[in-house]
Design an enzyme around this catalytic site. Structure first.
Site, mmCIF file in Angstrom:
data_model
loop_
_atom_site.group_PDB
_atom_site.id
_atom_site.type_symbol
_atom_site.label_atom_id
_atom_site.label_comp_id
_atom_site.label_asym_id
_atom_site.label_seq_id
_atom_site.Cartn_x
_atom_site.Cartn_y
_atom_site.Cartn_z
ATOM 1 N N LYS A 119 -0.915 74.453 32.848
ATOM 2 C CA LYS A 119 -0.945 73.612 33.937
ATOM 3 C C LYS A 119 -1.314 72.242 33.264
ATOM 4 O O LYS A 119 -0.643 70.891 33.325
ATOM 5 C CB LYS A 119 -1.930 73.935 34.998
ATOM 6 C CG LYS A 119 -1.508 74.840 36.098
ATOM 7 C CD LYS A 119 -2.472 74.765 37.093
ATOM 8 C CE LYS A 119 -2.095 75.971 38.175
ATOM 9 N NZ LYS A 119 -3.338 76.695 38.943
ATOM 10 N N LYS A 201 -17.707 81.065 19.723
ATOM 11 C CA LYS A 201 -17.780 82.517 19.719
ATOM 12 C C LYS A 201 -16.759 83.097 18.671
ATOM 13 O O LYS A 201 -15.520 82.543 18.545
ATOM 14 C CB LYS A 201 -17.274 83.059 21.027
ATOM 15 C CG LYS A 201 -16.952 84.625 21.222
ATOM 16 C CD LYS A 201 -15.791 85.010 22.176
ATOM 17 C CE LYS A 201 -15.581 86.410 22.119
ATOM 18 N NZ LYS A 201 -14.467 86.915 22.582
ATOM 19 N N LYS A 204 -10.428 86.162 17.183
ATOM 20 C CA LYS A 204 -9.201 85.846 16.290
ATOM 21 C C LYS A 204 -8.555 84.584 16.822
ATOM 22 O O LYS A 204 -8.048 83.819 16.034
ATOM 23 C CB LYS A 204 -8.474 87.230 16.841
ATOM 24 C CG LYS A 204 -8.899 88.267 15.970
ATOM 25 C CD LYS A 204 -7.891 89.353 16.612
ATOM 26 C CE LYS A 204 -7.993 89.952 17.963
ATOM 27 N NZ LYS A 204 -8.950 90.901 17.935
#
Ligand code: ADP
Ligand code: TRP
Length: 332
Positions: A119, A201, A204
């Site tokens: 969006k 955090k 990957k």
């Protein structure tokens, strides 16, 4: 009666420290507890939502299995299998999808995050979304409900998926009577989110990971990259807010941890703190790293272990699927 604890890891990248500390280590510890019956698996079909290169997919799938085994998972003591070797899960996946409202899937966080980003970029809201990704939580519900799982050890980001599983199970149970057990999730509060090289955090998706079985030289380089504040060496440091200490804690003995805490409070240079971290980490990893490479060079061994695990799993999933099918009106 023992409780079933179950968890899976999808092969979408090399196992990093976040995966190890947030998922594998606690799961291996839980599996040792009396009264728990563990089922751990390679969630390969979940990985297929993302990895569309056969060679990479194969390598990553073996990588997950070899990691668990190298870290001490004992396939004699628990059920260890590859999701794709248990076809009942996929039949249940379809059944459950007929009891899952689309709206529930619209609210699942991974899908929602993509929609939000699309969006913002003014793209079609579903750009880059395949149906596997959209249905991801239903397959995860099938993984969990198939084995009457009571406890699901996962990282914080997976909590919503376990809640969705409970919703789906309830929708089914409300119509056909008590069939599925409602699972609980279990997260490690202290290390719920392990930070990565940049302080976000470790993931990957952020390219900020330290792979668990990294070679010593590269490991040292990566540790040196961990972002720190600019306090001078002699300034006292707070161990509780330091990602370096957070990692140190996971690999050092209790006495080492206490000693290091003291050093932080008295003032330790970040260079020295990183060196200490490398030492404890590398000496912990040395042995499993070797085992990991050994296993990776003989995939047949891994296949045999996983196939035997799948047989054990199917001894449970096959009769239970029949019972479910009878309830919904099949003559099986
Ligand atoms: P990634 O975020 O790198 O894609 P996955 O989503 O494949 O990792 O996570 C596999 C398992 O490891 C999950 O149980 C997840 O919650 C856990 N996990 C991943 N990253 C972390 C982290 N930084 N701290 C704690 N646990 C984590
Ligand atoms: N979705 C989990 C993850 O990304 C992997 C997974 C698949 C899983 N099926 C599961 C975890 C069932 C626990 C239980 O980490």
């Amino acid at each position: 009666m023992s409780k079933t604890i179950l968890t899976g890891i999808k092969p979408t990248g090399l196992i990093h420290l976040g995966n190890y500390i947030g998922a594998i280590k606690p799961a291996l510890e839980l599996a040792k507890i009396e009264g728990y019956k563990a089922a751990y698996f390679v969630a390969d079909y979940h990985g297929l939502t993302k990895i569309h290169n056969a060679e990479e997919f194969r390598h990553l799938s073996y990588g997950i299995a070899a990691t668990w085994l190298a870290l001490g998972l004992d396939p004699e003591k628990l059920t260890f299998y590859r999701q794709s070797d248990v076809p009942e899960i996929f039949e249940l996946n379809w059944i459950l999808s007929c009891f899952t409202s689309k709206g529930l899937m619209n609210r699942a966080h991974a899908y929602k995050a993509i929609v939000d980003s699309n969006k913002k970029l003014e793209k079609d809201i579903d750009f880059g979304v395949n149906m596997g990704l959209f249905n991801y939580p239903i397959l995860m519900a099938a993984d969990i409900l198939m084995f009457k799982t009571e406890v699901v050890p996962v990282g914080k980001d997976q909590v919503q998926h376990v809640e969705i599983t409970r919703d789906i199970a309830e929708s089914f149970n409300n119509i056909y009577g008590e069939t599925f057990l409602l699972p609980e999730y279990k997260i490690q509060a202290e290390t719920a989110v392990l930070p990565g090289l940049d302080g976000r955090k470790m993931s990957k998706s952020y390219h900020n990971t330290i792979p668990l079985f990294e070679e010593p030289k590269k490991l040292q380089k990566l540790i040196n990259k961990i972002i720190t504040d600019s306090l001078p060496p002699e300034a006292p440091k707070d161990p509780d807010t330091s990602p370096i200490f957070m990692l140190y804690k996971e690999f050092a003995s209790n006495t080492e941890v206490e000693k290091m805490k003291e050093q932080y409070l008295q003032g330790i240079g970040w260079g020295d703190a990183k060196k200490e971290l490398f030492n404890v980490m590398n000496s912990f990893i040395e042995e499993p790293r070797e085992k990991y490479h050994e296993l990776m060079s003989s995939p047949d061994k891994i296949d045999t272990i996983l196939r035997e695990g799948a047989e054990k799993a199917r001894a449970i999933s096959s009769p239970f699927l029949k019972e479910i099918k009878r309830k919904i009106g099949f003559n099986v």
